[in-house]
Design a protein around this motif. Structure first.
Motif, PDB file in Angstrom:
ATOM      1  N   ASN A   1       0.836  -1.197   0.000  1.00 51.81           N
ATOM      2  CA  ASN A   1       0.000   0.000   0.000  1.00 51.81           C
ATOM      3  C   ASN A   1       0.874   1.252   0.000  1.00 51.81           C
ATOM      4  O   ASN A   1       2.098   1.165  -0.121  1.00 51.81           O
ATOM      5  N   LEU A   2       0.237   2.401   0.173  1.00 58.67           N
ATOM      6  CA  LEU A   2       0.957   3.674   0.112  1.00 58.67           C
ATOM      7  C   LEU A   2       1.990   3.793   1.223  1.00 58.67           C
ATOM      8  O   LEU A   2       3.109   4.281   0.995  1.00 58.67           O
ATOM      9  N   ASP A   3       1.653   3.345   2.422  1.00 57.12           N
ATOM     10  CA  ASP A   3       2.634   3.370   3.513  1.00 57.12           C
ATOM     11  C   ASP A   3       3.834   2.494   3.179  1.00 57.12           C
ATOM     12  O   ASP A   3       4.983   2.849   3.479  1.00 57.12           O
ATOM     13  N   GLY A   4       3.560   1.358   2.554  1.00 60.98           N
ATOM     14  CA  GLY A   4       4.649   0.476   2.147  1.00 60.98           C
ATOM     15  C   GLY A   4       5.522   1.106   1.079  1.00 60.98           C
ATOM     16  O   GLY A   4       6.746   0.881   1.039  1.00 60.98           O
ATOM     17  N   ALA A   5       4.899   1.912   0.217  1.00 62.79           N
ATOM     18  CA  ALA A   5       5.664   2.609  -0.826  1.00 62.79           C
ATOM     19  C   ALA A   5       6.597   3.638  -0.219  1.00 62.79           C
ATOM     20  O   ALA A   5       7.742   3.799  -0.664  1.00 62.79           O
ATOM     21  N   VAL A   6       6.118   4.348   0.786  1.00 60.64           N
ATOM     22  CA  VAL A   6       6.961   5.333   1.477  1.00 60.64           C
ATOM     23  C   VAL A   6       8.198   4.653   2.042  1.00 60.64           C
ATOM     24  O   VAL A   6       9.330   5.111   1.853  1.00 60.64           O
ATOM     25  N   GLU A   7       7.972   3.533   2.717  1.00 62.94           N
ATOM     26  CA  GLU A   7       9.100   2.799   3.304  1.00 62.94           C
ATOM     27  C   GLU A   7       9.993   2.218   2.209  1.00 62.94           C
ATOM     28  O   GLU A   7      11.230   2.312   2.292  1.00 62.94           O
ATOM     29  N   GLY A   8       9.384   1.635   1.179  1.00 59.96           N
ATOM     30  CA  GLY A   8      10.156   0.984   0.132  1.00 59.96           C
ATOM     31  C   GLY A   8      11.040   1.942  -0.637  1.00 59.96           C
ATOM     32  O   GLY A   8      12.222   1.647  -0.898  1.00 59.96           O
ATOM     33  N   LEU A   9      10.503   3.109  -1.010  1.00 57.95           N
ATOM     34  CA  LEU A   9      11.307   4.080  -1.747  1.00 57.95           C
ATOM     35  C   LEU A   9      12.339   4.747  -0.850  1.00 57.95           C
ATOM     36  O   LEU A   9      13.490   4.972  -1.256  1.00 57.95           O
ATOM     37  N   SER A  10      11.952   5.050   0.394  1.00 56.49           N
ATOM     38  CA  SER A  10      12.875   5.721   1.312  1.00 56.49           C
ATOM     39  C   SER A  10      14.079   4.846   1.654  1.00 56.49           C
ATOM     40  O   SER A  10      15.189   5.348   1.834  1.00 56.49           O
ATOM     41  N   LYS A  11      13.864   3.521   1.721  1.00 53.54           N
ATOM     42  CA  LYS A  11      14.939   2.598   2.079  1.00 53.54           C
ATOM     43  C   LYS A  11      15.624   1.979   0.867  1.00 53.54           C
ATOM     44  O   LYS A  11      16.504   1.116   1.019  1.00 53.54           O
ATOM     45  N   GLY A  12      15.196   2.395  -0.329  1.00 57.43           N
ATOM     46  CA  GLY A  12      15.862   1.917  -1.534  1.00 57.43           C
ATOM     47  C   GLY A  12      15.486   0.510  -1.965  1.00 57.43           C
ATOM     48  O   GLY A  12      16.164  -0.087  -2.804  1.00 57.43           O
ATOM     49  N   LYS A  13      14.372  -0.017  -1.417  1.00 58.78           N
ATOM     50  CA  LYS A  13      13.925  -1.344  -1.851  1.00 58.78           C
ATOM     51  C   LYS A  13      13.362  -1.296  -3.267  1.00 58.78           C
ATOM     52  O   LYS A  13      13.339  -2.303  -3.976  1.00 58.78           O
ATOM     53  N   ALA A  14      12.856  -0.127  -3.648  1.00 57.36           N
ATOM     54  CA  ALA A  14      12.331   0.104  -4.997  1.00 57.36           C
ATOM     55  C   ALA A  14      12.721   1.512  -5.410  1.00 57.36           C
ATOM     56  O   ALA A  14      13.105   2.348  -4.578  1.00 57.36           O
ATOM     57  N   ASP A  15      12.621   1.778  -6.721  1.00 50.80           N
ATOM     58  CA  ASP A  15      13.109   3.050  -7.246  1.00 50.80           C
ATOM     59  C   ASP A  15      12.002   4.037  -7.597  1.00 50.80           C
ATOM     60  O   ASP A  15      12.214   5.248  -7.534  1.00 50.80           O
ATOM     61  N   TYR A  16      10.840   3.532  -8.003  1.00 53.72           N
ATOM     62  CA  TYR A  16       9.752   4.450  -8.362  1.00 53.72           C
ATOM     63  C   TYR A  16       8.411   3.794  -8.078  1.00 53.72           C
ATOM     64  O   TYR A  16       8.317   2.582  -7.878  1.00 53.72           O
ATOM     65  N   PHE A  17       7.365   4.635  -8.087  1.00 52.06           N
ATOM     66  CA  PHE A  17       6.039   4.171  -7.661  1.00 52.06           C
ATOM     67  C   PHE A  17       4.973   4.955  -8.407  1.00 52.06           C
ATOM     68  O   PHE A  17       5.006   6.179  -8.449  1.00 52.06           O
ATOM     69  N   LEU A  18       4.036   4.234  -9.020  1.00 49.91           N
ATOM     70  CA  LEU A  18       2.891   4.863  -9.686  1.00 49.91           C
ATOM     71  C   LEU A  18       1.675   4.779  -8.784  1.00 49.91           C
ATOM     72  O   LEU A  18       1.291   3.685  -8.348  1.00 49.91           O
TER      73      LEU A  18
END
Length: 284
Positions: free
Chosen positions: A143-160
């Protein structure tokens, strides 16, 4: 009183449902409509329909078409939002990526496989002439909270994700918005489990009548822009822009649009075949 469970994303698109629930419109007709927030989006709602956790879903067009073809025993009964969804393309605020082209071959955060964020990553890749086999990679973030964590920690690079929903995160310096990818079709439809349609058609007609009467005049509700801004913690000018870009529908999605969605999904090899219109929709 008949209990009916409905699911949708906890976003401004669905405020009309909240307003009709708040004023008791369904209970006046003997229907106990229970709203369930699905922060995980389309993939989570598809699962909810399959598991009979919900009877109705307000869901992304491309996602439910894909899942019905994959065996979800549901039907689209109406378009809910006629206009395209404007998917914002986001990176972490401190990311080195500046342009969409920089994201080629990097990892996209998605809520789950089969979700809108997953399917639109393919649409974005196609728009930019990327190699769909080699230039796409995914990280499931729920979800959106997971995207915040994922992008902030470098687990992923971008999010739509929907541009206006993520705007507060851009304003707060958590995400950086680097582009848009509008869906090439109406964004939200109302889908219903086939067994529910068969046994509760009258209640379904009543529910659709109530919500359609509200969405038909939604923009004329006094101070609706301020209500949305306060409830969803958005800037008033952003809400006002969103309202000018958004049109609700009270009609069944047409055959041409359904075919266009399927052709796009088939070209991206997201669905194995193009099916008949009647396989996907039900005319109440």
């Amino acid at each position: 009183m008949k209990q009916v469970n409905i699911g949708g994303v906890p976003e401004h698109f669905n405020l009309a449902w909240y307003l009709t629930l708040k004023n008791g419109a369904y209970k006046k007709e003997g229907i106990n409509l229970r709203w369930h927030d699905y922060a995980g989006g389309t993939g989570a709602m598809c699962k909810g329909l399959r598991n009979k956790d919900i009877d109705i879903a307000v869901i992304l067009t491309e996602g439910i078409i894909k899942d019905i073809i994959a065996g979800n025993p549901s039907k689209i009964v109406q378009t809910f939002v006629e206009t395209p969804l404007i998917w914002g393309i986001h990176v972490a605020h401190n990311s080195t990526y500046k342009r969409i082209d920089d994201l080629k071959g990097t990892k996209a955060a998605i809520s789950r496989y089969g979700s809108g964020s997953h399917l639109m990553a393919y649409i974005n890749a196609e728009h930019n002439n990327w190699d769909l086999d080699n230039d796409l990679d995914f990280e499931v973030i729920k979800n959106l909270d997971g995207a915040v964590e994922g992008l902030s920690k470098g687990k992923a690079d971008y999010f739509l994700w929907e541009k206006f929903t993520t705007k507060p995160l851009v304003d707060d310096g958590i995400f950086r918005h680097i582009g848009n990818c509008p869906s090439p079709w109406p964004c939200f439809v109302i889908a219903v489990r086939e067994d529910f349609i068969a046994s509760n058609k009258e209640e379904l007609e009543t529910i659709l009548d109530i919500i359609n009467n509200t969405t038909a005049d939604f923009k004329d509700i006094p101070s609706i822009d301020k209500t949305i801004a306060n409830r969803y913690e958005q800037q008033l000018e952003d809400v006002q822009e969103w309202l000018t870009l958004t049109e609700w529908s009270q009609s069944l999605i047409d055959k041409k649009t359904v075919l266009n969605v399927q052709r796009e999904l088939r070209a991206l090899e997201i669905i194995p075949e193009i099916v008949e219109y009647e396989t996907l929709v039900y005319n109440i």
